[in-house]
Design a protein around this motif. Structure first.
Motif, PDB file in Angstrom:
ATOM      1  N   LEU A 144       0.837  -1.201   0.000  1.00  0.00           N
ATOM      2  CA  LEU A 144       0.000   0.000   0.000  1.00  0.00           C
ATOM      3  C   LEU A 144       0.877   1.258   0.000  1.00  0.00           C
ATOM      4  O   LEU A 144       0.582   2.239  -0.692  1.00  0.00           O
ATOM      5  N   ASN A 145       1.935   1.188   0.753  1.00  0.00           N
ATOM      6  CA  ASN A 145       2.902   2.279   0.831  1.00  0.00           C
ATOM      7  C   ASN A 145       3.444   2.609  -0.566  1.00  0.00           C
ATOM      8  O   ASN A 145       3.425   3.755  -1.004  1.00  0.00           O
ATOM      9  N   MET A 146       3.880   1.572  -1.303  1.00  0.00           N
ATOM     10  CA  MET A 146       4.468   1.806  -2.632  1.00  0.00           C
ATOM     11  C   MET A 146       3.422   2.298  -3.614  1.00  0.00           C
ATOM     12  O   MET A 146       3.673   3.169  -4.438  1.00  0.00           O
ATOM     13  N   ALA A 149      -2.535  10.992  -1.048  1.00  0.00           N
ATOM     14  CA  ALA A 149      -1.788   9.757  -1.312  1.00  0.00           C
ATOM     15  C   ALA A 149      -0.491   9.720  -0.499  1.00  0.00           C
ATOM     16  O   ALA A 149      -0.134   8.678   0.069  1.00  0.00           O
ATOM     17  N   LEU A 150       0.189  10.844  -0.425  1.00  0.00           N
ATOM     18  CA  LEU A 150       1.449  10.871   0.327  1.00  0.00           C
ATOM     19  C   LEU A 150       1.203  10.630   1.812  1.00  0.00           C
ATOM     20  O   LEU A 150       2.019  10.000   2.492  1.00  0.00           O
ATOM     21  N   ASN A 151       0.090  11.113   2.296  1.00  0.00           N
ATOM     22  CA  ASN A 151      -0.208  10.881   3.715  1.00  0.00           C
ATOM     23  C   ASN A 151      -0.566   9.423   3.991  1.00  0.00           C
ATOM     24  O   ASN A 151      -0.222   8.886   5.043  1.00  0.00           O
ATOM     25  N   VAL A 152      -1.250   8.800   3.035  1.00  0.00           N
ATOM     26  CA  VAL A 152      -1.510   7.360   3.168  1.00  0.00           C
ATOM     27  C   VAL A 152      -0.167   6.626   3.192  1.00  0.00           C
ATOM     28  O   VAL A 152       0.082   5.758   4.032  1.00  0.00           O
ATOM     29  N   PHE A 153       0.694   7.022   2.271  1.00  0.00           N
ATOM     30  CA  PHE A 153       2.031   6.405   2.179  1.00  0.00           C
ATOM     31  C   PHE A 153       2.799   6.581   3.496  1.00  0.00           C
ATOM     32  O   PHE A 153       3.340   5.620   4.060  1.00  0.00           O
ATOM     33  N   LEU A 154       2.816   7.791   4.023  1.00  0.00           N
ATOM     34  CA  LEU A 154       3.562   8.035   5.266  1.00  0.00           C
ATOM     35  C   LEU A 154       2.935   7.306   6.447  1.00  0.00           C
ATOM     36  O   LEU A 154       3.627   6.742   7.291  1.00  0.00           O
ATOM     37  N   PHE A 161       9.206  16.634   0.409  1.00  0.00           N
ATOM     38  CA  PHE A 161       8.278  16.618  -0.732  1.00  0.00           C
ATOM     39  C   PHE A 161       6.834  16.803  -0.259  1.00  0.00           C
ATOM     40  O   PHE A 161       6.082  17.605  -0.811  1.00  0.00           O
ATOM     41  N   THR A 162       6.477  16.082   0.816  1.00  0.00           N
ATOM     42  CA  THR A 162       5.105  16.192   1.338  1.00  0.00           C
ATOM     43  C   THR A 162       4.842  17.615   1.834  1.00  0.00           C
ATOM     44  O   THR A 162       3.757  18.173   1.605  1.00  0.00           O
TER      45      THR A 162
END
Ligand code: SF4
Ligand code: SF4
Lengths: 315, 250
Positions: A30-32, A71-76, A112-113
């Motif tokens: 999910l992260n990727m 999306a970046l917050n899901v990733f983090l 980046f975030t």
């Protein structure tokens, strides 16, 4: 190859401890996947902003950074959740070890975030002039909205290493022969462009016909190249015995064969066919469907590629 | 000084004394191992033999686990030992993914990575690692490979041509040597590892590494949904392995 070696030696384990199974599981998938969307929409969206005037792609300026931000917050979030000591994440900033792609990646992804958050704030406040009208910070952000266009090229530039550092982590995971540096880097970049174009295609209803066709073709070309690389690995990779043994899990009869082919068909073959057959008459229903399928397929492709090297006994 | 290990597989009789000594010395939790002795049966009846191979961290000179560790929890000591500072570890499992020898485990009690340290704490005090002391046949030889007069250096010289390391192709430059090993014993792909109950035990894999309820998500969800009672068999997923062991999926 492996089979014949085993047959020749007639050797079998009769006593062993339990080995580590899948260590990086669905959270890392999910992260990727989320990171591909987060960086991909910025790269593809910036290209569209550069190429087309605002009236042809009216929602990209504000929607692009917002999607990326989410999306970046899901990733983090899932990066953090997967840690066995999540509260010690701060050690990456206070005791960094810069030979590690995990460290360099965490630093770059955080920067980046932060920058994407700024873009999202400017984009949203410009798009909704009545939002937080009397708020002081909002006023300040609105007054500096020109920063958006100034920052964007640097953010796109940063999106490239943020996309690819995961491939370097995988390359540093030298126990897993399947994840070799150049090809994984290429696949990571293709995944981002694929995810970015697929996501933007899903929200391209209000766009003009030409930009919609362009983004659909970006998706089609990207899935075609990525699929070709996967097929190259599948059929023509005659690498060392470790990689061959890993790929056996996706070859017919392997425990991940179904998931692999599901990903290839749903995420690559069908979207390619849908785009190439419906782009001319601008059938948006089918184009949007192609975008959705590409995102679903990408998740499963990443999942398979992440898990199969972890199934091999290493000791 | 560069400390190294050598195991003479011709001497090893598979008593697992070293394995147990290691567990006791380092308080290694159940379902976790710093040192294991693996049995591989070779040949076709009646022409068969059983090999015993002790395996531990190789204290590689170019250790991928050290390179990938984002917080330097894994680090080199001046004597060449690849040590671990578990108080710094964030539990990302990068090292587990990087080590080509599966030498690292996630400690289910501390939720941090852990591995063989060549008993750095004992070595510092001038003692031998616990496994070396426990070995009844002196199959484990430990010492300074930079010193040409040390026991291990002389042993290596005496067995020139017959000294091997595991997976040299990984360019990790291991400082752990074997005498008397073959491809069947040292290469995990050169023998079959059939999951399920075998001669002695259940050959299996762990469903999870570390405490399965380790994540932040669990910290939030546990008060609402609770989670399985943790005990020595449950925390490492061994119970569920029992159910799954014959699936043969992994
Ligand atoms: S054997 Fe594995 S854990 Fe030990 S130093 Fe080498 S890479 Fe690190
Ligand atoms: S799990 Fe701990 S020791 Fe291993 S790489 Fe991550 S921080 Fe370093």
């Amino acid at each position: 190859m492996v089979e014949s070696t085993v047959a020749a030696t007639h050797a079998v384990v009769s006593f062993d401890v339990a080995l580590n199974g899948i260590v990086w599981g669905w959270m890392i998938t999910l992260n990727m996947w989320a990171k591909s969307i987060g960086t991909g929409v910025i790269m593809v969206g910036a290209y569209m902003l550069y190429k087309y005037s605002k009236d042809k792609i009216p929602n990209v300026r504000w929607l692009m950074p917002i999607i990326s931000f989410v999306a970046l917050n899901v990733f983090l979030l899932f990066t953090l959740l997967d840690l066995h000591q999540p509260l010690r994440m701060v050690n990456i900033f206070f005791h960094p070890h810069f030979t590690s792609a995990i460290t360099v990646g965490a630093w770059m992804a955080s920067l980046f975030t932060g920058l994407v958050t700024l873009l999202a704030a400017i984009g949203l406040l410009d798009y909704m002039p009545n939002l937080l009208r009397s708020n002081k910070t909002a006023k300040k952000v609105r007054a500096n909205s020109g920063l958006y266009e100034k920052l964007l090229p640097y953010i796109v530039f940063l999106a490239l290493p943020v996309t690819m550092y995961t491939a370097i982590i995988m390359a540093q995971s030298s126990a897993r022969g399947l994840w070799e540096a150049p090809i994984e880097m290429a696949q990571m970049m293709l995944a981002a462009i694929m995810a970015g174009s697929a996501t933007l295609l899903i929200v391209a209803e209000s766009w003009g016909k030409e930009p919609r066709a362009r983004i659909a073709m970006i998706l089609a070309v990207t899935v075609a190249i990525s699929f070709t690389l996967y097929m190259g690995e599948y059929f023509f990779s005659f690498k060392n015995s470790e990689v061959e043994a890993t790929l056996a899990f996706i070859h017919l009869g392997g425990s991940y064969s179904f998931e692999f082919w599901f990903a290839m068909i749903v995420g690559y073959i069908i979207p390619f066919a849908l785009v190439t057959t419906s782009v001319k008459e601008d059938n948006y229903t089918l184009l949007r469907f192609a975008g959705i399928l590409a995102l679903i397929g990408l998740y499963f492709a990443k999942d398979v590629w992440l898990k199969i090297p972890q199934l091999l006994p290493l000791s | 000084m560069k400390l190294g290990f050598l195991v003479d597989l011709n001497l090893c009789m598979g008593c697992k004394g070293c394995e147990i000594a290691c567990k006791v010395e380092n308080e290694v939790p159940l379902a976790s191992w710093r040192l294991k002795v693996k049995y591989v049966d070779i040949g076709v009846f009646p022409d068969t033999s059983r090999s015993f191979t002790p395996m531990r961290c190789n204290h590689c000179e170019d250790a991928p686990c050290e390179k990938i560790c984002p917080v330097s929890a894994l680090h080199y000591l001046p004597n060449g030992i690849v040590n671990i500072d578990s108080s710094r570890c964030i539990g990302c499992a990068g090292c587990i993914m990087a080590c080509p020898y599966d030498a690292i485990y996630m400690n289910p009690e501390t939720n941090t990575a852990d591995k063989c340290t060549y008993c750095a704490h004992r070595v510092e005090g001038g003692m031998m690692p616990a496994c070396v002391v426990a070995c009844p046949v002196e199959a484990n030889i430990f010492g300074d490979i930079d010193n040409k007069d040390s026991h291990i250096s002389r042993y290596i010289m005496e067995h020139q041509g017959g000294v091997q390391v595991r997976k040299p192709e990984k360019h990790t430059n291991p400082k752990h040597y074997y005498v008397g090993g073959g491809n069947q014993t040292l290469n995990p792909l050169a023998h079959q590892r059939i999951e399920g109950y075998s001669l002695f035990t259940n050959i299996t894999h762990l469903d999870t590494v570390g405490d399965p309820n380790h994540s932040m998500l669990d910290r939030f969800l546990t008060p609402i949904f609770g989670h399985d009672h943790l005990d020595n068999t449950g925390f490492a997923g061994m119970e569920s392995n029992k159910k799954d062991s014959n699936k043969g999926e992994h």
